[in-house]
Structures are given as C-alpha cells and as structure tokens.
Design a protein around this motif. Structure first.
Motif, short mmCIF file in Angstrom:
data_model
loop_
_atom_site.label_atom_id
_atom_site.label_comp_id
_atom_site.label_asym_id
_atom_site.label_seq_id
_atom_site.Cartn_x
_atom_site.Cartn_y
_atom_site.Cartn_z
N HIS A 246 0.79 -1.14 -0.04
CA HIS A 246 0.04 -0.07 0.09
C HIS A 246 0.82 1.31 0.00
CE1 HIS A 246 -3.41 -2.66 0.53
NE2 HIS A 246 -2.85 -3.04 1.60
N ASP A 266 -6.31 0.62 -7.94
CA ASP A 266 -6.46 1.80 -6.83
C ASP A 266 -6.34 1.28 -5.61
OD1 ASP A 266 -8.84 -0.07 -6.84
OD2 ASP A 266 -10.29 1.47 -6.66
N ARG A 267 -6.06 -0.16 -5.33
CA ARG A 267 -5.34 -0.55 -3.97
C ARG A 267 -3.82 0.14 -3.80
NH1 ARG A 267 -6.42 -5.60 -1.77
NH2 ARG A 267 -8.03 -6.74 -2.63
N GLU A 269 -2.92 2.99 -3.28
CA GLU A 269 -3.34 4.33 -2.78
C GLU A 269 -2.31 5.56 -2.89
OE1 GLU A 269 -4.80 3.69 1.04
OE2 GLU A 269 -6.46 2.59 0.54
N ASN A 270 -0.86 5.04 -2.65
CA ASN A 270 0.08 6.10 -2.74
C ASN A 270 0.93 6.10 -3.87
OD1 ASN A 270 -0.44 6.95 0.07
ND2 ASN A 270 0.25 5.14 0.79
N ILE A 291 -6.76 6.97 -8.56
CA ILE A 291 -5.48 7.04 -7.48
C ILE A 291 -5.31 8.45 -7.59
CG2 ILE A 291 -3.07 6.19 -6.96
CD1 ILE A 291 -3.35 3.72 -9.12
#
Length: 395
Positions: A246, A266-267, A269-270, A291
């Motif tokens: 993540h 879109d998992r 996130e960063n 994202i």
C-alpha cells in the motif's frame, strides 16, 4: 426396538473459524521467531565464531594476517576482535586506540566494494566483517551469495547488480535491517518467500533477470516498500503481492508481457509513478484514474485503444504515450527480414539453376570433344573401309 439419539451439532461461521486459526498460526510463528532470536543471541554462537576466527587466523601467513587485522580495526560495531599474540599491556593500549576510533563519526558507515570479472566468489575474509552496513558488488562472475550472509544483521544496503547470481538464499530473510536490495541484471528465476521477513525494505530492484515470471505472495508483508522495479522480465500480469504494497510509490513493469492491468489498481493508494511501456496493453482500467497520488503514467501507444479520459485530460497527471513500441518495430523488421530471405532464396535458386545449366553444357561439350578425339585416333590407325580395284586389259 431401536432408540434414536438426537444430537445438536453447532454450526459456526467459517470466517470465525478462519480467524481463530489465523490467530493461532500467528502466535506459533511469533514463538518460532523468538526462539530463533534467542539462539542467535546466545553466547554459544559468539564463542563458536570466535574459535572459527582463531582457527582461520592460524592458517594465514603473517602478511595476510596483518592485512586482515588492519581491515578489522576499522570496525565500530563488530564483537570480533583481531586475534594476536600480544601481551596484555599492548592489547590494552590497542583497545584504547580502537575505542578512540569508535568515536569518529566517519567510521559509522562501513562499505564493502567488489568489482571485476576476476572474482568468481566472495573473499573468505568477508565472513569476519559482520559490522559492514553496505555491500556493493558489480560486474563479477559470482554465482551465489555466501553461506554466512545471515551474519550481517546490520546490513542496510545490498547492491549486487550485473553479476551471475542465479538464486537468493532463504537466509536473506534474516537481514531484517535491509532497506535497499538491488539484484538487477542477474540470472534469477525465482525469489525466496523469506524475503518477506525484511520488513524494513524500502527499495527492491529485480530488473533484467529475464527468467523471472512471478513473485511470492509473502512479499506483501513489505509494508514499507516504496520502489519496486521488475522491468525486463517475463511477467504476464502484475504480481498479487505488488497490489498489497500500500505504500508503493513507484512501480516499473516495463519490458514485460503484460496484456492487461487488473481492475483493482486503486489498491495502490500512494502510487505516484507507473511505468508500463514496452508491453502488449490494449486498454487501461478506469481504476487508475481513481488513485489520488498518481502523477505520471508511461505507456506504449501503438496498440493502446481504450484510455480513461481523466488520465488524458487531467492537469495533475503526466500521461506519456510512446509510439516506438518494440512490437511494431519487430513486426516491421520481421517482414523486412522475411522479404530479404525470400529474395535471397530466389536469387540462390536462380544462381543454382544457371550453374547447373552451365555445368550441363560444359559436360556435353566435353563429351563431344572426347568422342571426337577418340574418332580421330581411330582414323589414324585403322581405315574405315578399303577398296580393291581390278584392271583388265584386252589386247
């Protein structure tokens, strides 16, 4: 008469059973880890290491021993002391000098460097330098890491690109302080799942191994990883473990065999930068535009047909399409090569036919000449016909 017994069978939710089982497995692993740490920190291991060091020093020559001692004196963190036959007073004086060297802040970061094709294995003296914090080994013919790699628990940087390393040992999982691992351009075909124990790893470079096609699921435990480079390999899809990192900020999947990207991108996130060029992608999922941190996407535009509008028109995202895709170039090159081969075959066939005709003509001419010469020889020796003439005269 048979009596029927009624039994009440409790039915539980499978998720509860799974949760209980996972808790037990976690506790069991924690106990194993504590036991392993206890063994590693015990005095027996240190005593054995000291004795092995003394035995090794006895086998060395005086010049080699002095070189080893001079290198070990740079140590600021090792518990191994140079073995000498000095008196106690001289040893105390030497220890005082050694303690003064420890106060020097420049000695807090020790680096081991090795370069050159003449190296086929790590030097034996390296096993006593467990205080090292960085390894930089490049462009050698070394095929594997040494068996004592697990002793370097204070190692933070392990850079071993452009070698002949075919596998990483499972003991690499004991380097829990490792932050930077670079094994690019080697001969890896797999990555050990024990690498997931390196919880402090921030940068993992595995580019250019060519035979690498998957990553173990255990790498999803690398929660601090921010840079993952698996370019120039044989991945046909994004590894599942990568989607569970993540904190990942840069993901390089270029020069692989990807045909699509998962819908749950879109998992990440960063994620800030995504390189997926030099693949066979025909579309990009809509989840990429969800994202919030994404700033740059680099793709190959030759075969790309479907792109989310937000990626193209978003002012905060640099969307770069490369139209020099290897696939199109390779197709053109293949066509050109095939045409050249056909032309060459036709030319060779024509040339062969011409040669064969010339050979036939030459053979016919030779046969005719031989036959003609043979007839001439026959004419010189034996005439073909004789005539008798008789003349009668009447008086």
């Amino acid at each position: 008469m048979v009596l029927e017994r009624k039994m009440d069978v409790p039915v539980y939710d499978l998720s509860l059973i799974r949760g209980i089982w996972e808790v037990r497995v976690k506790k069991y692993r924690q106990r194993q880890k504590k036991e392993q740490e206890r063994k590693e920190q015990s005095a027996l291991a240190k005593i054995d290491q000291q004795w092995q060091y003394r035995i090794y020093c006895k086998k060395l020559k005086a010049s080699e021993l002095n070189l080893l001692h001079n290198y070990l004196e740079r140590s600021t963190l090792t518990h191994i002391q140079p073995y000498t036959d000095l008196s106690e007073a001289e040893q105390i004086q030497k220890d005082q000098i050694h303690q003064q060297d420890q106060k020097d802040p420049d000695q807090s970061k020790l680096i081991f460097q090795l370069n050159g094709e003449q190296w086929t294995e790590f030097p034996k003296e390296l096993q006593w330098m467990t205080y090292l914090k960085e390894w930089h080994v490049t462009e050698t013919k070394i095929c594997k890491l040494p068996d004592y790699t697990a002793l370097f628990t204070q190692l933070t940087v392990l850079e071993i690109p452009k070698n002949a390393i075919a596998e990483l040992p499972p003991e690499i999982g004991k380097l829990t302080g490792l932050r930077d691992l670079n094994v690019s351009y080697n001969r890896l075909s797999r990555v050990p799942p024990e690498l997931g124990n390196c919880e402090n790893l921030e940068k993992l470079l595995l580019a250019g191994n060519h035979n690498l096609s998957e990553l173990p699921f255990e790498l999803s435990d690398l929660k601090k990883l921010v840079h993952l480079d698996i370019a120039e390999n044989k991945f046909v899809s994004i590894p599942i473990c990568a989607l569970r990192m993540h904190n990942l900020q840069l993901l390089d999947l270029s020069h692989n065999g990807l045909t699509d990207l998962p819908q749950d991108m879109d998992r990440l996130e960063n994620l800030v930068t995504l390189f997926v060029h030099k693949n066979n992608l025909s579309y990009l999922p809509q989840s990429l535009s969800d994202i919030p941190t994404l700033k740059m996407v680099v793709v190959s535009g030759d075969e790309l047909r479907c792109i989310p509008t937000r990626l193209c028109s978003g002012p905060d995202i640099k969307f770069i399409r490369l139209y020099d895709n290897d696939t199109s170039k390779e197709k053109k090159k293949k066509k050109e090569e095939e045409e050249k081969k056909k032309k060459e075959k036709n030319e060779r066939r024509k040339w062969k036919e011409q040669k064969e005709e010339e050979v036939k003509k030459d053979s016919r001419e030779k046969e005719f000449i031989h036959a003609y010469i043979a007839t001439l020889k026959d004419r010189e020796s034996v005439p073909y016909s004789t005539t008798k003439v008789s003349i009668s005269c009447l008086l």
